[in-house]
Design a protein around this motif. Structure first.
Motif, PDB file in Angstrom:
ATOM      1  N   GLN A 120       8.167   4.052  -8.310  1.00 32.64           N
ATOM      2  CA  GLN A 120       7.706   4.385  -6.962  1.00 32.64           C
ATOM      3  C   GLN A 120       6.690   3.350  -6.500  1.00 32.64           C
ATOM      4  O   GLN A 120       5.971   2.760  -7.303  1.00 32.64           O
ATOM      5  N   ASP A 121       6.620   3.199  -5.197  1.00 34.94           N
ATOM      6  CA  ASP A 121       5.580   2.400  -4.563  1.00 34.94           C
ATOM      7  C   ASP A 121       4.324   3.266  -4.540  1.00 34.94           C
ATOM      8  O   ASP A 121       4.345   4.372  -3.993  1.00 34.94           O
ATOM      9  N   ALA A 124       3.244   4.999  -1.419  1.00 33.28           N
ATOM     10  CA  ALA A 124       4.013   6.149  -0.939  1.00 33.28           C
ATOM     11  C   ALA A 124       4.217   7.154  -2.072  1.00 33.28           C
ATOM     12  O   ALA A 124       5.151   7.951  -2.052  1.00 33.28           O
ATOM     13  N   ASP A 126       4.414  10.140  -4.562  1.00 28.88           N
ATOM     14  CA  ASP A 126       4.500  11.591  -4.417  1.00 28.88           C
ATOM     15  C   ASP A 126       5.046  12.156  -5.719  1.00 28.88           C
ATOM     16  O   ASP A 126       6.253  12.204  -5.935  1.00 28.88           O
ATOM     17  N   ASP A 148      -4.004  -0.600   3.531  1.00 30.67           N
ATOM     18  CA  ASP A 148      -3.310  -0.195   2.306  1.00 30.67           C
ATOM     19  C   ASP A 148      -4.282   0.382   1.281  1.00 30.67           C
ATOM     20  O   ASP A 148      -3.923   1.288   0.526  1.00 30.67           O
ATOM     21  N   THR A 151      -4.747   3.927   2.319  1.00 28.14           N
ATOM     22  CA  THR A 151      -3.546   4.699   1.971  1.00 28.14           C
ATOM     23  C   THR A 151      -3.527   4.998   0.481  1.00 28.14           C
ATOM     24  O   THR A 151      -3.280   6.139   0.066  1.00 28.14           O
ATOM     25  N   ASN A 155      -3.713   8.598  -1.449  1.00 25.29           N
ATOM     26  CA  ASN A 155      -2.667   9.027  -2.390  1.00 25.29           C
ATOM     27  C   ASN A 155      -3.259   9.385  -3.748  1.00 25.29           C
ATOM     28  O   ASN A 155      -2.851  10.373  -4.365  1.00 25.29           O
TER      29      ASN A 155
END
Length: 193
Positions: A120-121, A124, A126, A148, A151, A155
């Motif tokens: 996963q990035d 993003a 999850d 970023d 972000t 996360n």
């Protein structure tokens, strides 16, 4: 594919993102994995001796008895993750390189480790799970734009338990004072990186 040499030599604006799938490019990901796994090179990971010192420091300062579930963000091929797992942490790794994640999964299985890895990035991410401790190692944070970084921190916060900790490394002020930007060109006849 034809590349315009003049365009290739132009300095991009700070934090410009690549339009290519850089981390999963067949050639680049193969060379990146090779660099990660070389214990004597600080090209993609730090040298093995530094990694071992770091893991000792982590287990002393943030012990597995208090912070058992660890999220290794940008885990690459699982070099830190495996060593941390041997110190009784339950490790989950996330990385945006399919080749590195595939390697990490196979290596953990070969070594009998229960590490979990996700392709996963982390911008993003999850995972539907929360952790006691998150690590972001090898100065990834400093390579991100301000947006970023926000972000990513959001996360990470969403994936930490109440009272969880974040451990990240950044370059020191001394490093920045001594840093000099340069370009180097080498001929890599046998497919170097």
């Amino acid at each position: 594919m034809f590349y315009n040499l003049k365009e290739s030599l132009e300095k991009p604006a700070l934090y410009t993102k690549s339009k290519e799938a850089f981390w999963d490019d067949e050639y680049i990901s193969k060379q990146m994995l090779k660099a990660h796994l070389d214990p004597d090179v600080s090209g993609a990971s730090r040298k093995l001796s530094f990694i071992e010192q770091s893991v000792s420091w982590i287990k002393e300062k943030i012990p597995a008895q208090t912070y058992p579930e660890l999220l290794d963000i940008g885990c690459g091929p699982g070099i830190y993750a495996e060593k941390i797992a041997l110190e009784n942490y339950q490790v989950t790794g996330v990385d945006f390189s399919k080749r590195s994640i595939d390697y990490a999964k196979k290596s953990a299985q070969q070594h009998g480790l229960a590490n979990t890895y996700y392709y996963q990035d982390y911008l993003a991410m999850d995972l539907k799970q929360s952790f006691d401790l998150a690590t972001l190692i090898y100065c990834d944070y400093g390579a991100l734009s301000t947006k970023d970084r926000q972000t990513l921190l959001h996360n990470i916060y969403q994936h930490l338990k109440q009272g969880g900790k974040l451990l990240l490394d950044v370059f020191s002020q001394k490093f920045y004072q001594q840093f000099q930007e340069e370009q180097k060109w080498e001929n890599c006849e046998n497919g170097g990186f």
